[in-house]
Design a protein around this motif. Structure first.
Motif, mmCIF file in Angstrom:
data_model
loop_
_atom_site.group_PDB
_atom_site.id
_atom_site.type_symbol
_atom_site.label_atom_id
_atom_site.label_comp_id
_atom_site.label_asym_id
_atom_site.label_seq_id
_atom_site.Cartn_x
_atom_site.Cartn_y
_atom_site.Cartn_z
ATOM 1 N N PHE A 24 1.091 -1.103 -0.177
ATOM 2 C CA PHE A 24 0.000 0.074 -0.170
ATOM 3 C C PHE A 24 1.048 1.595 -0.136
ATOM 4 O O PHE A 24 0.321 2.238 -0.858
ATOM 5 N N LEU A 25 2.089 1.153 0.655
ATOM 6 C CA LEU A 25 2.864 2.464 1.169
ATOM 7 C C LEU A 25 3.313 2.294 -0.865
ATOM 8 O O LEU A 25 3.715 3.771 -0.733
ATOM 9 N N LEU A 26 4.042 1.384 -0.656
ATOM 10 C CA LEU A 26 4.663 1.896 -2.029
ATOM 11 C C LEU A 26 4.246 2.361 -3.470
ATOM 12 O O LEU A 26 4.761 3.393 -4.151
ATOM 13 N N ASP A 27 2.501 2.196 -3.174
ATOM 14 C CA ASP A 27 1.865 2.808 -4.567
ATOM 15 C C ASP A 27 1.870 4.404 -3.783
ATOM 16 O O ASP A 27 1.571 5.188 -5.149
ATOM 17 N N GLY A 150 -3.213 2.342 -2.365
ATOM 18 C CA GLY A 150 -2.302 2.891 -2.060
ATOM 19 C C GLY A 150 -2.725 4.398 -3.263
ATOM 20 O O GLY A 150 -2.629 5.681 -3.031
ATOM 21 N N ALA A 151 -2.323 3.751 -4.277
ATOM 22 C CA ALA A 151 -2.333 3.666 -5.786
ATOM 23 C C ALA A 151 -4.009 5.802 -5.539
ATOM 24 O O ALA A 151 -3.961 6.552 -5.804
ATOM 25 N N ALA A 152 -4.375 4.905 -5.459
ATOM 26 C CA ALA A 152 -6.419 4.819 -5.656
ATOM 27 C C ALA A 152 -6.852 6.065 -4.450
ATOM 28 O O ALA A 152 -6.851 7.539 -5.195
ATOM 29 N N GLY A 257 -7.168 2.027 -9.214
ATOM 30 C CA GLY A 257 -7.302 0.893 -7.391
ATOM 31 C C GLY A 257 -8.839 0.345 -7.506
ATOM 32 O O GLY A 257 -8.183 -1.025 -7.599
ATOM 33 N N VAL A 258 -9.491 0.564 -7.512
ATOM 34 C CA VAL A 258 -10.903 -0.133 -7.619
ATOM 35 C C VAL A 258 -10.988 -1.513 -9.006
ATOM 36 O O VAL A 258 -11.319 -2.077 -8.710
ATOM 37 N N ALA A 259 -10.432 -0.844 -10.331
ATOM 38 C CA ALA A 259 -10.387 -1.877 -11.327
ATOM 39 C C ALA A 259 -8.691 -3.037 -10.901
ATOM 40 O O ALA A 259 -9.558 -4.095 -10.870
ATOM 41 N N ALA A 260 -8.066 -2.353 -10.518
ATOM 42 C CA ALA A 260 -7.049 -3.441 -9.765
ATOM 43 C C ALA A 260 -7.577 -4.434 -8.805
ATOM 44 O O ALA A 260 -7.354 -5.798 -8.311
ATOM 45 N N ILE A 261 -8.718 -3.597 -7.981
ATOM 46 C CA ILE A 261 -9.060 -5.177 -6.620
ATOM 47 C C ILE A 261 -10.314 -5.856 -6.977
ATOM 48 O O ILE A 261 -10.157 -6.660 -7.043
ATOM 49 N N ALA A 302 -12.465 9.034 -20.978
ATOM 50 C CA ALA A 302 -10.890 8.121 -21.730
ATOM 51 C C ALA A 302 -10.496 7.983 -21.060
ATOM 52 O O ALA A 302 -9.785 6.916 -20.018
ATOM 53 N N ILE A 303 -9.697 9.176 -19.981
ATOM 54 C CA ILE A 303 -9.312 8.878 -19.309
ATOM 55 C C ILE A 303 -9.106 7.806 -18.058
ATOM 56 O O ILE A 303 -8.505 6.616 -17.212
ATOM 57 N N LEU A 304 -10.717 7.690 -17.504
ATOM 58 C CA LEU A 304 -11.246 6.720 -17.030
ATOM 59 C C LEU A 304 -10.933 5.913 -17.080
ATOM 60 O O LEU A 304 -11.170 4.383 -16.505
ATOM 61 N N VAL A 305 -11.420 5.453 -18.135
ATOM 62 C CA VAL A 305 -11.432 4.182 -19.666
ATOM 63 C C VAL A 305 -10.126 4.023 -19.171
ATOM 64 O O VAL A 305 -9.600 2.348 -18.769
ATOM 65 N N ALA A 306 -8.751 4.525 -19.552
ATOM 66 C CA ALA A 306 -7.565 4.097 -19.259
ATOM 67 C C ALA A 306 -6.860 3.608 -17.732
ATOM 68 O O ALA A 306 -5.856 2.769 -17.950
ATOM 69 N N SER A 307 -7.427 3.893 -17.141
ATOM 70 C CA SER A 307 -6.723 4.059 -15.538
ATOM 71 C C SER A 307 -7.315 2.823 -14.601
ATOM 72 O O SER A 307 -6.787 1.602 -14.403
ATOM 73 N N ALA A 308 -8.618 2.764 -15.471
ATOM 74 C CA ALA A 308 -9.088 1.131 -14.657
ATOM 75 C C ALA A 308 -8.360 0.169 -15.607
ATOM 76 O O ALA A 308 -7.870 -1.116 -15.510
ATOM 77 N N CYS A 309 -8.154 0.108 -16.709
ATOM 78 C CA CYS A 309 -7.473 -1.463 -17.106
ATOM 79 C C CYS A 309 -6.080 -1.321 -17.108
ATOM 80 O O CYS A 309 -5.343 -2.438 -16.866
ATOM 81 N N ALA A 310 -5.485 -0.267 -16.746
ATOM 82 C CA ALA A 310 -4.014 0.092 -15.785
ATOM 83 C C ALA A 310 -4.527 -0.592 -14.927
ATOM 84 O O ALA A 310 -3.318 -1.370 -14.671
#
Length: 397
Positions: A24-27, A150-152, A257-261, A302-310
């Motif tokens: 968590f701290l890392l990101d 952590g990133a989110a 972060g949401v997409a990573a979860i 567009a950035i919302l979609v791109a962030s979720a994909c990442a």
């Protein structure tokens, strides 16, 4: 059930929870500066291109110091190295928050990167020491999900603190978390490792590089780091250059972060039913799709979609890669092997951010994300094919 240094029983769940806080701290520390590049450049009177070197310097030392931390942990212990790194990180981030000019800020962030560099190789080696191989990817997906949270959290908190106080306040966050982790890591049991074999650091690296798989991993993960770790950092800056506030930009890019979860849940459900090659291929395909969308438009949707994909790419693709590396690494040199790979990943990320600083300074984010999509294609194709080959070799042995 393991024993803490004080002799108390420590459950595997507790150990993973502490390691997850570290990720968590890392990101938090990795991304805390991303939303601040624009306000920092304005406050110090520098160009956005110069401010970008705070990100480049961090990633460069973060990559280079993986080798030191991972190798030293093979000799003196994983927990001891993690605690020393947290002390250094707390001091460096406080120095960054108090910086009088852009160059002191860049230097402080470089020291922070050198300290935070311990988290990945030492934690991954710790997982390799204690976790059964069949649970490597699930455990790594849990840790990577914690890093994505952590990133989110950081992108949202940075926006709030910058609006309420100034850009310096958010840098206190990772310093405080590092101080807490300094104490939490002390409660972890030092894993049993094979007895030292008398090899020097140079000899251990030579053993790693003698393995054909690691001769593949080093150049491959250098390029993979450009796509997966380096170039997505500019989603936030692209939104701010469109006129959106730090707070709004952070809220949008927190979709990462949401997409990573969600990706972590997918890894847990699929488990062994989906092979590592399929996981890596899906994750990198999602990253490619995100970059393509961002190349065509840098508007909020567009950035919302791109962030979720990442975020999906991190939880699914990157966890598959790290599980692959752990499976390939011999226990005696696991710390050194993981460190070499992590060094390649973050050196690639640093090189990519430096290479596109001119595009960032000229606000040519569409071109930047198109280049990122192009880099992702060979990573996805080559990585998927080679991961499938590794699985075939493992099944025969």
């Amino acid at each position: 059930m393991a024993k803490s240094p004080e002799g108390r029983d420590v459950s595997d769940g507790h150990i993973v929870a502490v390691l997850a806080i570290g990720f968590f701290l890392l990101d938090v520390d990795l991304v805390v500066v991303n939303p601040l590049l624009v306000p920092i450049s304005k406050d110090f009177g520098s160009s956005l291109g110069v401010a970008t070197f705070a990100l480049t310097g961090y990633l460069l030392t973060f990559g280079a110091m993986q080798l030191v931390h991972g190798t030293v942990s093979d000799s003196v212990g994983r927990v001891r190295v993690l605690r020393a790194a947290m002390a250094g990180l707390a001091v460096a981030d406080l120095a960054a928050a108090l910086s009088p000019d852009i160059w002191v800020f860049i230097a402080a962030r470089a020291v922070a990167g050198a300290s935070a560099a311990a988290i990945i190789p030492v934690t991954v080696a710790y997982v390799g020491d204690r976790v059964r191989p069949e649970r490597f990817q699930r455990t790594m997906a849990t840790l990577l999900s914690a890093s994505a949270v952590g990133a989110a959290s950081a992108t949202l908190a940075v926006g709030v603190l910058t609006d309420l106080v100034n850009w310096r306040a958010p840098l206190v966050m990772p310093a405080l978390i590092a101080a807490v982790l300094f104490g939490l890591y002390a409660r972890l049991p030092e894993p049993e490792r094979p007895a030292p074999d008398g090899r020097s650091v140079r000899e251990r690296f030579a053993v790693v590089l003698a393995d054909p798989w690691f001769r593949f991993f080093i150049p491959f993960t250098f390029v993979e780091g450009m796509a997966m770790v380096g170039l997505f950092n500019f989603f936030n800056a692209a939104l701010q250059k469109q006129g959106h506030s730090v707070l709004i930009s952070g809220a949008v890019t927190s979709a990462y972060g949401v997409a990573a979860i969600a990706g972590r849940l997918a890894v847990g459900r699929l488990g062994a039913r989906a092979g590592g090659a399929a996981m890596f291929g899906f994750g990198t395909a999602a990253l490619f799709a995100g970059y393509v969308v961002a190349a065509f438009s840098q508007a909020i949707p567009a950035i919302l979609v791109a962030s979720a994909c990442a975020g999906l790419a991190l939880a699914i693709g990157q966890s598959a890669l790290q599980a692959w590396v752990l499976q390939a690494a011999a226990p005696r040199i696991r710390g050194s092997a993981v460190a070499l790979v992590a060094c390649a990943v973050f050196t690639g990320a640093a090189v990519s951010t430096a290479a596109v600083s001119g595009l960032v300074g000229a606000d040519r984010f569409g071109v930047l994300f198109a280049l990122a999509a192009g880099v992702t294609v060979p990573v996805s194709v080559v990585g998927t094919l080679m991961r499938a080959r590794f699985a075939r070799e493992q099944s025969k042995s």
